[in-house]
Structure formats: structure tokens, C-alpha cells
Write a protein that holds these residues in place. Structure first.
Motif, mmCIF file in Angstrom:
data_model
loop_
_atom_site.group_PDB
_atom_site.id
_atom_site.type_symbol
_atom_site.label_atom_id
_atom_site.label_comp_id
_atom_site.label_asym_id
_atom_site.label_seq_id
_atom_site.Cartn_x
_atom_site.Cartn_y
_atom_site.Cartn_z
ATOM 1 N N ALA A 142 91.272 -38.403 -19.009
ATOM 2 C CA ALA A 142 92.552 -38.420 -18.303
ATOM 3 C C ALA A 142 92.679 -39.442 -17.230
ATOM 4 C CB ALA A 142 92.821 -36.676 -17.760
ATOM 5 N N TYR A 143 91.385 -39.536 -16.490
ATOM 6 C CA TYR A 143 91.259 -40.490 -15.394
ATOM 7 C C TYR A 143 91.675 -41.985 -16.130
ATOM 8 C CZ TYR A 143 88.969 -44.110 -12.192
ATOM 9 O OH TYR A 143 88.864 -45.019 -11.677
ATOM 10 N N ALA A 144 91.098 -42.171 -17.188
ATOM 11 C CA ALA A 144 91.272 -43.892 -17.830
ATOM 12 C C ALA A 144 92.574 -43.931 -18.318
ATOM 13 C CB ALA A 144 90.086 -43.899 -19.024
ATOM 14 N N GLY A 145 93.164 -42.831 -19.020
ATOM 15 C CA GLY A 145 94.555 -42.823 -19.343
ATOM 16 C C GLY A 145 95.328 -43.140 -18.369
ATOM 17 N N LEU A 146 95.098 -42.463 -17.159
ATOM 18 C CA LEU A 146 96.086 -42.648 -15.853
ATOM 19 C C LEU A 146 95.955 -43.780 -15.368
ATOM 20 C CD1 LEU A 146 95.836 -38.780 -14.935
ATOM 21 C CD2 LEU A 146 98.004 -39.812 -15.555
ATOM 22 N N TYR A 147 94.623 -44.355 -15.211
ATOM 23 C CA TYR A 147 94.413 -45.633 -14.590
ATOM 24 C C TYR A 147 95.329 -46.543 -15.306
ATOM 25 C CZ TYR A 147 91.652 -48.096 -11.116
ATOM 26 O OH TYR A 147 91.141 -48.888 -10.325
ATOM 27 N N ILE A 148 95.067 -46.639 -16.731
ATOM 28 C CA ILE A 148 95.539 -47.640 -17.307
ATOM 29 C C ILE A 148 97.155 -47.480 -17.229
ATOM 30 C CG2 ILE A 148 95.763 -48.828 -19.537
ATOM 31 C CD1 ILE A 148 92.871 -47.961 -20.117
ATOM 32 N N THR A 149 97.884 -46.588 -17.472
ATOM 33 C CA THR A 149 99.146 -46.609 -17.613
ATOM 34 C C THR A 149 100.001 -46.339 -16.560
ATOM 35 O OG1 THR A 149 98.978 -44.221 -18.323
ATOM 36 C CG2 THR A 149 98.832 -45.694 -20.107
ATOM 37 N N VAL A 150 99.652 -45.648 -15.489
ATOM 38 C CA VAL A 150 100.310 -45.156 -14.265
ATOM 39 C C VAL A 150 100.575 -46.195 -13.015
ATOM 40 C CG1 VAL A 150 100.396 -43.638 -12.202
ATOM 41 C CG2 VAL A 150 99.900 -42.773 -14.660
ATOM 42 N N GLU A 151 101.782 -46.416 -12.944
ATOM 43 C CA GLU A 151 102.003 -47.559 -12.011
ATOM 44 C C GLU A 151 102.670 -46.989 -10.323
ATOM 45 O OE1 GLU A 151 104.334 -50.605 -13.571
ATOM 46 O OE2 GLU A 151 102.947 -50.847 -15.282
ATOM 47 N N SER A 152 102.991 -45.921 -10.572
ATOM 48 C CA SER A 152 103.765 -45.026 -9.553
ATOM 49 C C SER A 152 102.516 -44.663 -8.482
ATOM 50 C CB SER A 152 104.505 -43.997 -9.957
ATOM 51 O OG SER A 152 104.448 -42.867 -9.319
ATOM 52 N N GLU A 153 102.896 -44.807 -7.241
ATOM 53 C CA GLU A 153 102.278 -44.325 -6.237
ATOM 54 C C GLU A 153 101.633 -42.726 -6.314
ATOM 55 O OE1 GLU A 153 99.820 -44.185 -2.522
ATOM 56 O OE2 GLU A 153 100.733 -46.104 -3.411
ATOM 57 N N GLY A 154 102.825 -42.008 -6.273
ATOM 58 C CA GLY A 154 102.938 -40.677 -6.659
ATOM 59 C C GLY A 154 102.042 -40.231 -7.597
ATOM 60 N N LEU A 155 102.285 -40.747 -8.996
ATOM 61 C CA LEU A 155 101.554 -40.225 -9.813
ATOM 62 C C LEU A 155 100.116 -40.752 -9.996
ATOM 63 C CD1 LEU A 155 104.135 -40.551 -12.933
ATOM 64 C CD2 LEU A 155 103.368 -38.694 -11.813
ATOM 65 N N SER A 156 99.842 -41.712 -9.375
ATOM 66 C CA SER A 156 98.439 -42.358 -9.301
ATOM 67 C C SER A 156 97.476 -40.985 -8.429
ATOM 68 C CB SER A 156 98.298 -43.577 -8.323
ATOM 69 O OG SER A 156 98.701 -43.343 -6.958
ATOM 70 N N TRP A 157 97.943 -40.101 -7.928
ATOM 71 C CA TRP A 157 97.310 -39.156 -7.341
ATOM 72 C C TRP A 157 96.732 -38.258 -8.290
ATOM 73 C CZ3 TRP A 157 95.161 -39.128 -2.586
ATOM 74 C CH2 TRP A 157 95.847 -40.027 -1.612
ATOM 75 N N LEU A 158 97.399 -38.289 -9.443
ATOM 76 C CA LEU A 158 96.673 -37.454 -10.655
ATOM 77 C C LEU A 158 95.325 -38.083 -11.332
ATOM 78 C CD1 LEU A 158 100.016 -36.674 -13.000
ATOM 79 C CD2 LEU A 158 98.813 -35.051 -11.602
ATOM 80 N N ARG A 159 95.384 -39.412 -11.233
ATOM 81 C CA ARG A 159 94.165 -40.218 -11.383
ATOM 82 C C ARG A 159 93.210 -39.725 -10.570
ATOM 83 N NH1 ARG A 159 94.924 -45.637 -10.292
ATOM 84 N NH2 ARG A 159 93.715 -45.326 -8.163
ATOM 85 N N THR A 160 93.525 -39.631 -9.097
ATOM 86 C CA THR A 160 92.544 -39.261 -7.988
ATOM 87 C C THR A 160 92.056 -37.803 -8.377
ATOM 88 O OG1 THR A 160 93.537 -40.538 -6.553
ATOM 89 C CG2 THR A 160 92.153 -38.923 -5.618
ATOM 90 N N LEU A 161 92.828 -37.019 -8.666
ATOM 91 C CA LEU A 161 92.520 -35.615 -9.369
ATOM 92 C C LEU A 161 91.487 -35.681 -10.293
ATOM 93 C CD1 LEU A 161 92.776 -32.588 -8.867
ATOM 94 C CD2 LEU A 161 94.815 -32.588 -10.474
ATOM 95 N N ALA A 162 91.597 -36.531 -11.468
ATOM 96 C CA ALA A 162 90.946 -36.495 -12.472
ATOM 97 C C ALA A 162 89.416 -36.957 -12.222
ATOM 98 C CB ALA A 162 91.499 -37.351 -13.551
ATOM 99 N N TRP A 163 89.452 -38.004 -11.226
ATOM 100 C CA TRP A 163 88.158 -38.536 -10.731
ATOM 101 C C TRP A 163 87.626 -37.502 -10.016
ATOM 102 C CZ3 TRP A 163 86.344 -39.865 -5.951
ATOM 103 C CH2 TRP A 163 85.242 -40.826 -5.722
ATOM 104 N N TRP A 164 88.058 -36.888 -9.015
ATOM 105 C CA TRP A 164 87.417 -35.592 -8.477
ATOM 106 C C TRP A 164 87.049 -34.581 -8.980
ATOM 107 C CZ3 TRP A 164 84.575 -35.772 -4.160
ATOM 108 C CH2 TRP A 164 84.895 -36.726 -3.042
#
Length: 192
Positions: A142-164
Motif C-alpha cells: 500500500a505504501y509503495a502504491g500510494l507513494y508512486i500514484t498519490v500527488e495530493s497532500e491530503g491523500l499522502s497521509w494514507l502513505r504515512t499511515l501505511a508506513w507507520w
């Protein structure tokens, strides 16, 4: 009439259900009890070093320099790719995020390997090891997919959630291993 058709279909499914077979049931039980720790380490390695390898998309766009591959997406060279039309700004940004996801996954791999090895050494039940591995691999995917595809500041927090989630999963594995290894230390006997 429809009742008889549904009855026949239901009867057919009931008689031909592979999950009712004793041998299939035994194989599924056995597979659920296997230890997927080593295979999960291999999957994490493949994900970080092969699937997330950003050289392939750079080759696709024709911007890969094998002599200085870490400079392809940075500085003057990256700006020339945009200026000459080899890449759009959006493509350059996505490749940069792909590169960052790759390096982060490579950096995080030793933590996961240590977590799985500590579970193995502590002798925790296979189901716990498998659960830790499944959560970690899903979080990293999920982290990798979100990192590569998400450009929005708000949605980037999902990447942070996956990382944690991946970090906390490894911490959980270390804590569980420590509890198991240090069980009965006060009595002079240890789990190992």
C-alpha cells in the motif's frame, strides 16, 4: 420450476464443494500452519529490489543513464528531459516518487528481516509470524502504491499511515520475540 433448478444447483455445489473434501481440508489446515517467514523475506526483497526498481520505467521513457543512474531524475539532467519533451513534469515527478519508494523500501528491508528472524529465533507460533508478515507486506505494498500514484497532500497521509503500519508491525514482532525469549528469566530458565 425455478425452485427445482436452484435445488439442483445447490445440490451440485454441495456435492462438488472441494472445501468439504477431507484431503483438501487437511491440506488447507497444513498450509495455514506453515511458517511463511522466509518466503515473506523473499517477497519483501523482490518488492523492494525488483518490483520497485525504478530503472525499468526510466528505460521505458528513454532517460536511463547506466553510468550515472542516480542523477537521471535530478538537477540539470532531469530538467533537460522535461525541456526536450522526453518527460512531462508529471512523469518526472512520478518517477521521482517511484525512486523514493524504491529507496525507502530498500532501507526498510533490514528492519523486516530482523523482525522475522527474531520471531523465528524466539519460536513464536507460525500463525503469529504469518500474521506479522502478511500485515507488513500489505502495508508496504500500500505504501509503495500510494507513494508512486498519490500527488495530493491530503491523500499522502494514507502513505504515512501505511508506513507507520509497517513500522509498528516490526516493533510488535520485536516485542513479542523479546517476551517469548525472556519468559521465565527470573526463574533461571529461558524460552530458548
Amino acid at each position: 420450476m425455478s425452485n427445482s433448478v436452484s435445488d439442483r444447483v445447490s445440490s451440485f455445489i454441495s456435492h462438488n464443494n472441494p472445501l468439504k473434501s477431507t484431503s483438501v481440508h487437511n491440506e488447507l489446515d497444513r498450509a495455514a500452519a506453515w511458517n511463511y517467514g522466509p518466503v515473506s523475506i523473499l517477497a519483501a526483497f523482490a518488492g523492494s529490489h525488483l518490483i520497485l526498481q525504478h530503472r525499468l520505467p526510466k528505460l521505458f521513457y528513454g532517460v536511463d543513464d547506466n553510468v550515472y543512474p542516480r542523477q537521471d531524475l535530478h538537477g540539470d539532467r532531469a530538467e533537460r528531459h522535461v525541456a526536450t519533451g522526453k518527460l512531462t513534469r508529471a512523469q518526472l515527478n512520478r518517477l521521482r516518487r517511484w525512486e523514493a519508494a524504491h529507496y525507502n523500501s530498500v532501507d526498510h528491508l533490514p528492519v523486516f528481516v530482523g523482525a522475522v528472524l527474531s520471531l523465528q529465533l524466539a519460536g513464536v507460533p507460525n500463525r503469529l509470524t504469518n500474521r506479522v508478515c502478511a500485515v507488513y507486506l500489505a502495508a508496504r505494498a500500500a505504501y509503495a502504491g500510494l507513494y508512486i500514484t498519490v500527488e495530493s497532500e491530503g491523500l499522502s497521509w494514507l502513505r504515512t499511515l501505511a508506513w507507520w503500519t509497517s513500522n509498528l508491525t516490526c516493533i510488535y514482532a520485536f516485542v513479542e520475540s523479546a517476551k517469548r525469549i525472556n519468559h521465565n528469566v527470573g526463574t533461571g530458565t529461558v524460552a530458548l
